[in-house]
Scaffold this motif. Structure first.
Motif, PDB file in Angstrom:
ATOM      1  N   ALA A 198       0.843  -1.209   0.000  1.00  0.00           N
ATOM      2  CA  ALA A 198       0.000   0.000   0.000  1.00  0.00           C
ATOM      3  C   ALA A 198       0.869   1.247   0.000  1.00  0.00           C
ATOM      4  O   ALA A 198       0.527   2.258  -0.628  1.00  0.00           O
ATOM      5  CB  ALA A 198      -0.924  -0.011   1.216  1.00  0.00           C
ATOM      6  N   THR A 234       1.853   1.596  -3.634  1.00  0.00           N
ATOM      7  CA  THR A 234       0.838   1.774  -4.675  1.00  0.00           C
ATOM      8  C   THR A 234      -0.166   2.882  -4.363  1.00  0.00           C
ATOM      9  O   THR A 234      -0.641   3.555  -5.263  1.00  0.00           O
ATOM     10  CB  THR A 234       0.048   0.469  -4.888  1.00  0.00           C
ATOM     11  OG1 THR A 234      -0.504   0.066  -3.625  1.00  0.00           O
ATOM     12  CG2 THR A 234       0.945  -0.640  -5.389  1.00  0.00           C
ATOM     13  N   ALA A 235      -0.501   3.046  -3.073  1.00  0.00           N
ATOM     14  CA  ALA A 235      -1.601   3.960  -2.750  1.00  0.00           C
ATOM     15  C   ALA A 235      -1.124   5.282  -2.165  1.00  0.00           C
ATOM     16  O   ALA A 235      -1.711   6.340  -2.411  1.00  0.00           O
ATOM     17  CB  ALA A 235      -2.556   3.273  -1.782  1.00  0.00           C
ATOM     18  N   ALA A 248       0.017   8.799  -4.393  1.00  0.00           N
ATOM     19  CA  ALA A 248      -1.083   9.619  -4.931  1.00  0.00           C
ATOM     20  C   ALA A 248      -1.804  10.346  -3.803  1.00  0.00           C
ATOM     21  O   ALA A 248      -2.161  11.525  -3.918  1.00  0.00           O
ATOM     22  CB  ALA A 248      -2.059   8.734  -5.704  1.00  0.00           C
ATOM     23  N   LEU A 249      -2.014   9.628  -2.699  1.00  0.00           N
ATOM     24  CA  LEU A 249      -2.705  10.220  -1.545  1.00  0.00           C
ATOM     25  C   LEU A 249      -1.930  11.436  -1.046  1.00  0.00           C
ATOM     26  O   LEU A 249      -2.510  12.495  -0.780  1.00  0.00           O
ATOM     27  CB  LEU A 249      -2.815   9.152  -0.443  1.00  0.00           C
ATOM     28  CG  LEU A 249      -3.594   9.514   0.798  1.00  0.00           C
ATOM     29  CD1 LEU A 249      -5.066   9.712   0.471  1.00  0.00           C
ATOM     30  CD2 LEU A 249      -3.448   8.417   1.862  1.00  0.00           C
ATOM     31  N   GLY A 274      -5.891  -1.116  -1.487  1.00  0.00           N
ATOM     32  CA  GLY A 274      -6.692  -0.692  -2.639  1.00  0.00           C
ATOM     33  C   GLY A 274      -6.441   0.756  -2.983  1.00  0.00           C
ATOM     34  O   GLY A 274      -5.457   1.367  -2.561  1.00  0.00           O
ATOM     35  N   ASP A 275      -7.344   1.337  -3.753  1.00  0.00           N
ATOM     36  CA  ASP A 275      -7.211   2.721  -4.193  1.00  0.00           C
ATOM     37  C   ASP A 275      -7.783   3.661  -3.127  1.00  0.00           C
ATOM     38  O   ASP A 275      -8.960   3.990  -3.118  1.00  0.00           O
ATOM     39  CB  ASP A 275      -7.945   2.900  -5.530  1.00  0.00           C
ATOM     40  CG  ASP A 275      -7.603   4.237  -6.176  1.00  0.00           C
ATOM     41  OD1 ASP A 275      -7.079   5.120  -5.466  1.00  0.00           O
ATOM     42  OD2 ASP A 275      -7.847   4.393  -7.387  1.00  0.00           O
ATOM     43  N   SER A 309      -7.196   6.826  -2.643  1.00  0.00           N
ATOM     44  CA  SER A 309      -7.600   8.139  -3.157  1.00  0.00           C
ATOM     45  C   SER A 309      -9.031   8.102  -3.689  1.00  0.00           C
ATOM     46  O   SER A 309      -9.815   9.023  -3.440  1.00  0.00           O
ATOM     47  CB  SER A 309      -6.651   8.575  -4.273  1.00  0.00           C
ATOM     48  OG  SER A 309      -5.343   8.683  -3.774  1.00  0.00           O
ATOM     49  N   ALA A 310      -9.366   7.026  -4.402  1.00  0.00           N
ATOM     50  CA  ALA A 310     -10.722   6.910  -4.959  1.00  0.00           C
ATOM     51  C   ALA A 310     -11.755   6.829  -3.843  1.00  0.00           C
ATOM     52  O   ALA A 310     -12.806   7.485  -3.896  1.00  0.00           O
ATOM     53  CB  ALA A 310     -10.809   5.669  -5.854  1.00  0.00           C
ATOM     54  N   GLU A 311     -11.445   6.036  -2.802  1.00  0.00           N
ATOM     55  CA  GLU A 311     -12.372   5.906  -1.670  1.00  0.00           C
ATOM     56  C   GLU A 311     -12.519   7.249  -0.952  1.00  0.00           C
ATOM     57  O   GLU A 311     -13.598   7.616  -0.523  1.00  0.00           O
ATOM     58  CB  GLU A 311     -11.862   4.841  -0.687  1.00  0.00           C
ATOM     59  CG  GLU A 311     -11.909   3.425  -1.219  1.00  0.00           C
ATOM     60  CD  GLU A 311     -13.315   2.974  -1.597  1.00  0.00           C
ATOM     61  OE1 GLU A 311     -14.272   3.333  -0.869  1.00  0.00           O
ATOM     62  OE2 GLU A 311     -13.459   2.285  -2.621  1.00  0.00           O
ATOM     63  N   GLU A 365     -12.077  10.234  -2.231  1.00  0.00           N
ATOM     64  CA  GLU A 365     -12.845  11.155  -3.090  1.00  0.00           C
ATOM     65  C   GLU A 365     -14.344  10.941  -2.889  1.00  0.00           C
ATOM     66  O   GLU A 365     -15.121  11.884  -2.818  1.00  0.00           O
ATOM     67  CB  GLU A 365     -12.461  10.898  -4.556  1.00  0.00           C
ATOM     68  CG  GLU A 365     -12.937  11.954  -5.532  1.00  0.00           C
ATOM     69  CD  GLU A 365     -12.496  13.365  -5.143  1.00  0.00           C
ATOM     70  OE1 GLU A 365     -13.353  14.258  -5.136  1.00  0.00           O
ATOM     71  OE2 GLU A 365     -11.302  13.552  -4.809  1.00  0.00           O
TER      72      GLU A 365
END
Lengths: 247, 134
Positions: free
Chosen positions: A104, A107-108, A111-112, A237-238, A240-242, A244
């Motif tokens: 994580a 990968t995550a 961006a965060l 997981g993603d 940033s998407a969560e 948002e």
């Protein structure tokens, strides 16, 4: 004995023989079914052995360590990464030995940090759980030492960049010292702090917080808005998407 | 009859374990791991997937199939239960071997599932052999 009685006796005898024969047949059939099942079971093992490829290597880190740059240029104060006045807090519950946490962080997290932390929308907090083994406890204590120097995140991210195989015993004092030094932490001070009761308190606090929110696997990301903490995402997981979606 | 009910209970327990591990596998998280602390090592190892299919999912499907075979009580279904349980036990035994000798990490959930499979194999075998002949 009358003729009739004799006939009936013979008949009973024949039936008993037939029943015994039937029972024998059933028994034989059942044993051959079990034999076939055993053969199938052996075939399962052979196939399993053939299909599985042993790519498991004892990935104990060696040589020079890698320094993580993911939190470079982001201010940290008391374990809080980013603008302390950011309206939203994202808290990550981790275990330093947890391979998914390391994933994580690769990968995550970038961006965060770039999209939310550096822009002042979100500040990040970290709770170091330590349920995977004794190496997790020691590592979490040294992380608490790094936090005293406002370098918790640098330490943790550099630890992940050099993480070894879980509970393989790689997280020695020497390894932790190297991680600290590579992350720009005063290693002596951090390791000294790891031996104090205060570092133990940091671990207890992390556990209590995890229990309160129900974080029982790592990594767990939570979001705190208007004083309300809730789970955002479990796993690598993603985020940033969560986030948002939640904002 | 009693062995059938017992088998159903054990299969449901095994199904619960396999379901949990499958969810954890797909969520990408790490199983809560008490007593022995090797769950993540096991779940993240190259052995966690078998020809691209997570072994947790294979276990789940296996338990579902066993439960399915326990729905009816005939010679054929009893045979199928025994076949499935013995193959399941063989696979569990292989995985336990891998845990101990290859990964040197024990996942308590996997051990739990292996015990369920062993019980099921024993129950299914005795049930098949002891059923009245017809």
């Amino acid at each position: 004995m009358t003729k009739r009685e004799l006939r009936e006796q013979a008949r009973a005898h024949r039936l008993a023989l037939e029943a015994a024969e039937a029972a024998r047949t059933t028994r034989r059939r059942r044993f051959s079914i079990l034999g076939a099942a055993l053969a199938a079971a052996i075939a399962v093992i052979v196939v399993a052995a053939l299909v599985s490829t042993n790519s498991n290597s004892d990935a104990a880190p060696s040589g020079d360590l890698v320094r993580s740059t993911v939190v470079d240029g982001v201010p940290e104060r008391n374990g809080v990464l980013g603008d302390p006045n950011a309206p939203v807090t994202v808290t990550e519950y981790v275990d330093l030995q947890c391979p998914v946490c390391a994933e994580a962080s690769k990968t995550a997290l970038p961006a965060l940090i770039n999209d939310y932390v550096k822009t002042g929308k979100v500040k990040l907090e970290l709770r170091t759980m330590h349920f995977l083994g004794p190496d997790s406890v020691k590592s979490a204590r040294v992380a608490a030492g790094a936090q005293q120097q406002n370098k918790l995140w640098s330490f943790v991210e550099t630890f992940y960049a050099n993480q070894g195989t879980e509970n393989s015993g790689y997280a020695t004092d020497e390894f932790l010292r190297d991680v600290a030094t590579t992350a720009g932490v005063d290693a002596d001070a951090a390791l000294d702090y790891a031996d104090t009761d205060a570092s133990e308190q940091a671990l207890t606090k992390a556990n209590q917080a995890a229990q309160a929110i129900g974080a029982d696997s790592t990594p767990t990301f939570t979001i705190t808005q208007d004083g309300q903490e809730k789970v955002l995402l479990v796993g690598a997981g993603d985020v940033s998407a969560e986030l948002e979606k939640a904002l | 009859m009693i062995s059938r009910v017992a088998a159903i209970v054990v299969a449901v327990a095994g199904l619960a374990i396999a379901t949990y591990l499958t969810i954890v596998h797909y969520a990408g998280g790490e199983p809560v791991c008490a007593i022995a602390h090797g769950c993540a090592t096991v779940q993240k190892s190259s052995y966690a997937e078998f020809a691209g299919v997570p072994v947790a999912l294979l276990g789940l499907l296996g338990y579902v199939a066993i439960l399915g075979s326990l729905l009816k009580d005939t010679e054929t279904t009893r045979s199928i239960t025994a076949l499935l349980a013995l193959c399941g036990l063989a696979f569990s035994a292989w995985l336990t071997y891998v845990e101990i000798w290859e990964l040197e990490a024990i996942c308590i959930w996997c051990v739990g599932s292996a015990i369920c499979m062993a019980l099921l194999a024993a129950l299914a075998t005795t049930r098949l052999l002891r059923a009245p002949a017809h």
